[in-house]
Write an enzyme that holds these catalytic residues in place. Sequence first.
Site, mmCIF file in Angstrom:
data_model
loop_
_atom_site.group_PDB
_atom_site.id
_atom_site.type_symbol
_atom_site.label_atom_id
_atom_site.label_comp_id
_atom_site.label_asym_id
_atom_site.label_seq_id
_atom_site.Cartn_x
_atom_site.Cartn_y
_atom_site.Cartn_z
ATOM 1 N N GLY A 75 28.413 40.815 38.367
ATOM 2 C CA GLY A 75 28.641 42.256 38.406
ATOM 3 C C GLY A 75 28.245 42.949 39.692
ATOM 4 O O GLY A 75 27.865 44.128 39.668
ATOM 5 N N SER A 76 28.373 42.276 40.840
ATOM 6 C CA SER A 76 27.994 42.971 42.081
ATOM 7 C C SER A 76 28.995 44.079 42.426
ATOM 8 O O SER A 76 28.601 45.119 42.963
ATOM 9 C CB SER A 76 27.828 41.982 43.240
ATOM 10 O OG SER A 76 29.065 41.476 43.668
ATOM 11 N N ASN A 77 30.265 43.890 42.119
ATOM 12 C CA ASN A 77 31.229 44.978 42.344
ATOM 13 C C ASN A 77 30.964 46.144 41.380
ATOM 14 O O ASN A 77 31.069 47.309 41.770
ATOM 15 C CB ASN A 77 32.664 44.468 42.194
ATOM 16 C CG ASN A 77 33.164 43.828 43.475
ATOM 17 O OD1 ASN A 77 33.375 44.511 44.470
ATOM 18 N ND2 ASN A 77 33.311 42.510 43.467
ATOM 19 N N MET A 129 37.206 37.833 34.042
ATOM 20 C CA MET A 129 37.946 36.584 34.218
ATOM 21 C C MET A 129 38.826 36.224 33.012
ATOM 22 O O MET A 129 39.048 35.052 32.734
ATOM 23 C CB MET A 129 36.979 35.445 34.558
ATOM 24 C CG MET A 129 36.124 35.734 35.792
ATOM 25 S SD MET A 129 37.042 36.306 37.256
ATOM 26 C CE MET A 129 37.445 34.745 38.013
ATOM 27 N N ARG A 130 39.338 37.212 32.312
ATOM 28 C CA ARG A 130 40.344 36.966 31.268
ATOM 29 C C ARG A 130 41.648 37.581 31.737
ATOM 30 O O ARG A 130 41.655 38.715 32.249
ATOM 31 C CB ARG A 130 39.974 37.618 29.925
ATOM 32 C CG ARG A 130 38.620 37.278 29.369
ATOM 33 C CD ARG A 130 38.370 35.829 29.122
ATOM 34 N NE ARG A 130 39.260 35.200 28.154
ATOM 35 C CZ ARG A 130 39.267 33.892 27.909
ATOM 36 N NH1 ARG A 130 38.458 33.084 28.584
ATOM 37 N NH2 ARG A 130 40.068 33.386 27.011
ATOM 38 N N ASN A 136 42.008 46.440 39.630
ATOM 39 C CA ASN A 136 41.363 45.136 39.768
ATOM 40 C C ASN A 136 40.978 44.917 41.227
ATOM 41 O O ASN A 136 41.655 45.419 42.129
ATOM 42 C CB ASN A 136 42.320 44.016 39.329
ATOM 43 C CG ASN A 136 41.669 42.643 39.391
ATOM 44 O OD1 ASN A 136 40.507 42.483 39.000
ATOM 45 N ND2 ASN A 136 42.399 41.653 39.884
ATOM 46 N N HIS A 151 40.537 41.828 43.864
ATOM 47 C CA HIS A 151 40.898 40.409 43.986
ATOM 48 C C HIS A 151 40.448 39.903 45.358
ATOM 49 O O HIS A 151 40.692 40.563 46.373
ATOM 50 C CB HIS A 151 42.406 40.224 43.813
ATOM 51 C CG HIS A 151 42.813 38.789 43.897
ATOM 52 N ND1 HIS A 151 42.610 37.910 42.851
ATOM 53 C CD2 HIS A 151 43.365 38.065 44.901
ATOM 54 C CE1 HIS A 151 43.027 36.706 43.215
ATOM 55 N NE2 HIS A 151 43.486 36.776 44.451
ATOM 56 N N SER A 178 41.555 42.751 48.072
ATOM 57 C CA SER A 178 42.534 43.787 47.721
ATOM 58 C C SER A 178 42.104 44.490 46.439
ATOM 59 O O SER A 178 41.643 43.840 45.497
ATOM 60 C CB SER A 178 43.909 43.161 47.442
ATOM 61 O OG SER A 178 44.325 42.321 48.498
ATOM 62 N N GLU A 220 52.306 41.143 35.582
ATOM 63 C CA GLU A 220 52.252 39.893 36.342
ATOM 64 C C GLU A 220 50.893 39.760 37.024
ATOM 65 O O GLU A 220 50.416 40.722 37.670
ATOM 66 C CB GLU A 220 53.375 39.902 37.396
ATOM 67 C CG GLU A 220 53.644 38.546 37.999
ATOM 68 C CD GLU A 220 54.664 38.617 39.131
ATOM 69 O OE1 GLU A 220 54.586 37.800 40.045
ATOM 70 O OE2 GLU A 220 55.523 39.536 39.105
ATOM 71 N N ASP A 274 47.849 39.485 39.320
ATOM 72 C CA ASP A 274 47.522 39.763 40.731
ATOM 73 C C ASP A 274 48.716 40.279 41.531
ATOM 74 O O ASP A 274 48.816 40.031 42.741
ATOM 75 C CB ASP A 274 46.933 38.509 41.421
ATOM 76 C CG ASP A 274 45.630 38.054 40.775
ATOM 77 O OD1 ASP A 274 44.912 38.909 40.210
ATOM 78 O OD2 ASP A 274 45.335 36.848 40.827
HETATM 79 C C1 GAR Z 1 34.539 38.997 43.072
HETATM 80 O O1 GAR Z 1 34.623 38.306 44.290
HETATM 81 C C2 GAR Z 1 35.912 39.407 42.605
HETATM 82 O O2 GAR Z 1 36.771 39.766 43.654
HETATM 83 C C3 GAR Z 1 36.381 38.155 41.919
HETATM 84 O O3 GAR Z 1 35.251 37.663 41.240
HETATM 85 C C4 GAR Z 1 34.082 38.053 41.945
HETATM 86 C C5 GAR Z 1 33.173 38.748 40.974
HETATM 87 O O4 GAR Z 1 31.937 39.042 41.576
HETATM 88 N N1 GAR Z 1 37.453 38.424 41.013
HETATM 89 C C6 GAR Z 1 38.410 37.555 40.740
HETATM 90 O O5 GAR Z 1 38.460 36.429 41.208
HETATM 91 C C7 GAR Z 1 39.465 38.063 39.785
HETATM 92 N N2 GAR Z 1 40.489 37.109 39.599
HETATM 93 P P1 GAR Z 1 31.006 40.170 40.983
HETATM 94 O O6 GAR Z 1 30.828 39.852 39.493
HETATM 95 O O7 GAR Z 1 29.720 40.005 41.728
HETATM 96 O O8 GAR Z 1 31.656 41.491 41.208
#
Ligand code: GAR
Length: 218
Positions: free
Chosen positions: A16-18, A94-95, A111, A113, A140, A147, A149
């Site tokens: 969950g850093s984002n 990740m679902r 999202n 990515h 991005s 569809e 991404d």
């Molecule tokens: C992030 O790098 C995000 O872009 C990626 O997972 C990581 C989650 O990190 N997302 C994907 O790959 C989506 N398909 P976080 O939990 O520290 O935010």
Amino acid sequence: MTDAKTPVAVLVSGRGSNMAALIAAAKNPAYPAKIVRVISNRPDAGGLETAQAAGIETAVVDHKAFADKAAFEAALAQAIDDSGAELICLAGFMRVLSSAFVAHYPNRILNIHPSLLPAFKGLDTHARALAAGVKIHGCSVHLVSAELDAGPILMQAAVPVLAEDTADTLAARVLAEEHRIYPAALAALASGRAQMENGMVTLSGGQLPTSLISPPLE
Ligand code: GAR
């Protein structure tokens, strides 16, 4: 006084850093969105603790507890709608969401990515970027469409790929940029700065650098 901030639900599966970057940005009184609930499909996601420590309400909708994807997504939608959220941010969620779920929230799911879409959709983006020998990589923020991404892109950040990079060092360089653009893209959408036309998004404002060349010219 009415609250003009757009309520947002953040969906996580991991550290969950984002999500933390969105929560931190939303602390600014001038930020146009507020995080009303963090929802995880994994009970052990580190992001849940971080959210709770920040005083954000959390919920777990464990996909393993449901007979099928439709039942999982019905519970997920309930957890989102109960929070009053108008926008949804996927932050390392990740679902893969069904087209029916996505259609239920048109242009309301964002999202992040870890690639410069449309390159490297899917998983293991950093290792695949290294294997492809690209010299510029990045991340991005896009609207989620049926569809995977492939929805309209709101904002991207580019970083150089260095000769000595591993997937981990490249991921760290990209992640720092993710934390910058996700709050900015959410703010643009929440404040109505995103213009939608012909399936594409335009954001106004700011000053662009003219180029990023990697490796640099002699
Ligand atoms: C992030 O790098 C995000 O872009 C990626 O997972 C990581 C989650 O990190 N997302 C994907 O790959 C989506 N398909 P976080 O939990 O520290 O935010």
